[in-house]
Scaffold this active site. Structure first.
Site, PDB file in Angstrom:
ATOM      1  N   ASP A   6     -10.673 -23.921 -18.989  1.00  0.00           N
ATOM      2  CA  ASP A   6     -11.658 -24.267 -19.101  1.00  0.00           C
ATOM      3  C   ASP A   6     -11.911 -24.607 -17.765  1.00  0.00           C
ATOM      4  OD1 ASP A   6     -12.105 -23.616 -21.377  1.00  0.00           O
ATOM      5  OD2 ASP A   6     -12.094 -26.118 -22.027  1.00  0.00           O
TER       6      ASP A   6
ATOM      7  N   ASP B  83     -14.899 -18.870 -24.822  1.00  0.00           N
ATOM      8  CA  ASP B  83     -15.381 -19.800 -25.426  1.00  0.00           C
ATOM      9  C   ASP B  83     -17.131 -19.168 -25.512  1.00  0.00           C
ATOM     10  OD1 ASP B  83     -13.669 -21.386 -25.516  1.00  0.00           O
ATOM     11  OD2 ASP B  83     -14.378 -22.533 -23.547  1.00  0.00           O
TER      12      ASP B  83
END
EC number: 3.4.23.36
Length: 171
Positions: free
Chosen positions: A118, A136
């Protein structure tokens, strides 16, 4: 373009963009050494290895948890892919393609590295959002698309069972 083909295009583009951004930032820059990178007063690029699921929940340090999450992601992608194959609206096909592409992108990370890479961190003042990636964002956009499709008159009609004698939807 059929709903399935639109969904397949969304899936492929999501997967390519997700993996390209992750690989490019991790291997093609010095972000790991020089983070955070300030993009705007409210946005940074950082490196976070998420061993859990959404929002970092259910962190898995061991191999069993890692592979269970990979298997769960793949099972969800298969199930949603089958649904996408039968989609009767373009919005539904695209929404499912975004979700499947995001799920596969994160599953690739988890299988290859044991965690999901991430890198986008949004914040303002004392407020901070969780760190996320393209996969995401695609999953969230896909869920919004599912909600919008379910609320549209065409979406509700598409899910109605065909009346007796009506032909089945064309795949």
């Amino acid at each position: 373009m059929t709903p399935f083909r639109a969904g397949l295009l969304a899936l492929v583009l999501t997967l390519i963009l997700d993996q390209a951004t992750k690989l490019g930032l991790y291997f093609g820059t010095d972000l790991v050494l020089t983070q955070p990178w300030r993009l705007a007063p409210f946005a940074d690029f950082v490196v976070v290895w998420n061993r859990g699921v959404s929002y970092g929940l259910f962190q898995q340090e061991g191999g069993i948890g890692r592979w269970l999450l990979v298997a769960l992601s793949l099972a969800a992608a298969i199930g949603l892919g089958l649904w996408m194959r039968r989609a009767t609206s373009r919005l539904l096909g695209i929404a499912l393609g975004l979700i499947v592409g995001g799920a596969l992108g994160n599953a690739i990370d988890r299988a290859a590295y044991g965690a999901v890479f991430d890198f986008v961190h949004l914040h303002a003042g004392g407020w901070s959002w969780y760190v996320f990636n393209v996969a995401d964002a695609a999953i969230v956009a896909g869920v919004i698309g599912l909600i919008l499709d379910s609320l549209s008159p065409d979406g509700r009609k598409d899910r109605a069972s065909p009346a007796r004698g009506d032909p089945a939807p064309r795949l």
